[in-house]
Enzyme design. Structure first.
Site, PDB file in Angstrom:
ATOM      1  N   LEU A  32     -29.578  -5.030  -3.961  1.00 44.60           N
ATOM      2  CA  LEU A  32     -29.372  -3.952  -3.002  1.00 44.60           C
ATOM      3  C   LEU A  32     -30.012  -4.271  -1.654  1.00 44.60           C
ATOM      4  CD1 LEU A  32     -29.926  -0.837  -5.303  1.00 44.60           C
ATOM      5  CD2 LEU A  32     -27.766  -1.835  -4.535  1.00 44.60           C
ATOM      6  N   GLU A  70     -36.666  -5.982  13.035  1.00 44.62           N
ATOM      7  CA  GLU A  70     -37.904  -5.835  13.799  1.00 44.62           C
ATOM      8  C   GLU A  70     -38.889  -6.917  13.374  1.00 44.62           C
ATOM      9  OE1 GLU A  70     -41.372  -2.515  13.649  1.00 44.62           O
ATOM     10  OE2 GLU A  70     -39.361  -1.756  14.123  1.00 44.62           O
ATOM     11  N   SER A 118     -42.853  -9.206   7.289  1.00 42.56           N
ATOM     12  CA  SER A 118     -43.884  -9.383   6.275  1.00 42.56           C
ATOM     13  C   SER A 118     -43.541 -10.617   5.437  1.00 42.56           C
ATOM     14  CB  SER A 118     -43.945  -8.153   5.368  1.00 42.56           C
ATOM     15  OG  SER A 118     -42.791  -8.096   4.555  1.00 42.56           O
TER      16      SER A 118
END
Length: 319
Positions: A203, A225, A229
């Site tokens: 997903l 953006e 991470s």
């Protein structure tokens, strides 16, 4: 997943502005009537400033006398044993009976918010505007903070759109991404999360693909953006590599003898720094050229000919 936390995570400033804590403070989430799982990260955004009780109850002068209050928890790490969350609208409580009653009455159990922008036999994606469904989006963002270690918004949602994926003919959200409508860099994705019960179903890839389709629909070269991470980078590298290789072996660039970074960026809709990062990850970028033989070998190993998850015939963006 998307915004990388800085090294001061868990500081008083982070807790004040973003709700970030250095360890989980809610032990379990009861998500709907049948799904229960642990939280991944700590956040104070559900709680009031004076007492470690749910904020809306503190504001209503309710006392901490519920069966799940933190005085009843043996482990001092946790402020709350179980947070009960509606799996349709993300409203929450610390009392199981309240969730059971709400589940019978929730308006989104029968009709989810927002407008359908994709509908395949398997999945449906709905666009929900923060300016129109503010409470729903705020509750979604609060829930997200228990599973994302980042500095995401949770109350000021009016400038965001949320793209939420459901199984077709179901009203239970499974994953989402948000998009900042006023992003200076024209980012196509701000935050993304697949809810714990629905992991390992691709997903995340489905939603990343869809974010680039939105950019393509606006004739934009875009991306998420930054900075990503570590986990976000893993997901994006996988998608960037797959997409670049597909365009070079199955798409409009499959017959070329050589290709430039600009051509790859235009074909994929990826920003050039993202293209370079993916090519380096594929180990097919030399000082002078892209090694197409390495690309073709990668394509065979990873079954790139299967194509993409999002199918254009199911898009509803122009309706």
């Amino acid at each position: 997943m998307v915004t990388k936390p800085d090294k001061h995570k868990g500081s008083e400033e982070d807790a004040e502005i973003y709700g970030i804590l250095d360890k989980p403070n809610i032990k379990y989430v009861q998500f709907g009537l049948n799904q229960r799982f642990g939280t991944w990260y700590g956040s104070n955004v559900y709680f009031g400033r004076v007492k470690k009780t749910l904020g809306f109850k503190e504001s209503n002068n309710e006392h901490l006398s519920r069966q799940n209050c933190n005085e009843k928890i043996n482990d001092n790490q946790y402020w709350l044993d179980t947070l009960y969350v509606c799996e349709y609208c993300f409203k929450y409580t610390d009392v199981e009976a309240e969730l059971i009653t709400h589940d019978q009455l929730c308006r989104y159990k029968h009709k989810p918010p927002g407008r359908m922008v994709y509908r395949s036999p398997e999945y449906t994606i709905r666009r929900v505007k923060g300016s129109k469904h503010e409470t729903f989006c705020q509750c979604l963002c609060l829930f997200t903070k228990l599973f994302l270690d980042n500095k995401s918004v949770y109350f000021k949602v009016k400038q965001f759109e949320f793209y939420i994926v459901y199984e077709t003919n179901s009203t239970k959200p499974m994953a989402f991404f948000s998009k900042d409508l006023y992003s200076y860099h024209q980012n196509n994705l701000a935050c993304i999360l697949v809810f714990p019960p629905y992991q390992r179903r691709k997903l995340g890839t489905l939603l990343i693909e869809f974010s680039y389709i939105l950019s393509r629909n606006q004739n934009l070269v875009s991306g998420p953006e930054q900075p990503l991470s570590p986990f976000g980078l893993i997901g994006y590298l996988k998608f960037w590599c797959y997409s670049i290789v597909w365009h070079l072996t199955e798409g409009e660039l499959n017959a070329v003898a050589s290709v430039t970074l600009n051509e790859l960026s235009e074909a994929t809709g990826f920003r050039i720094p993202d293209v370079i990062q993916a090519l380096k990850h594929l180990k097919c970028l030399s000082d002078t050229e892209i090694k197409l033989n390495v690309v073709r070998s990668w394509a065979r190993r990873n079954k790139v000919s299967k194509g993409f998850l999002i199918k254009d015939e199911y898009l509803l963006l122009d309706e």
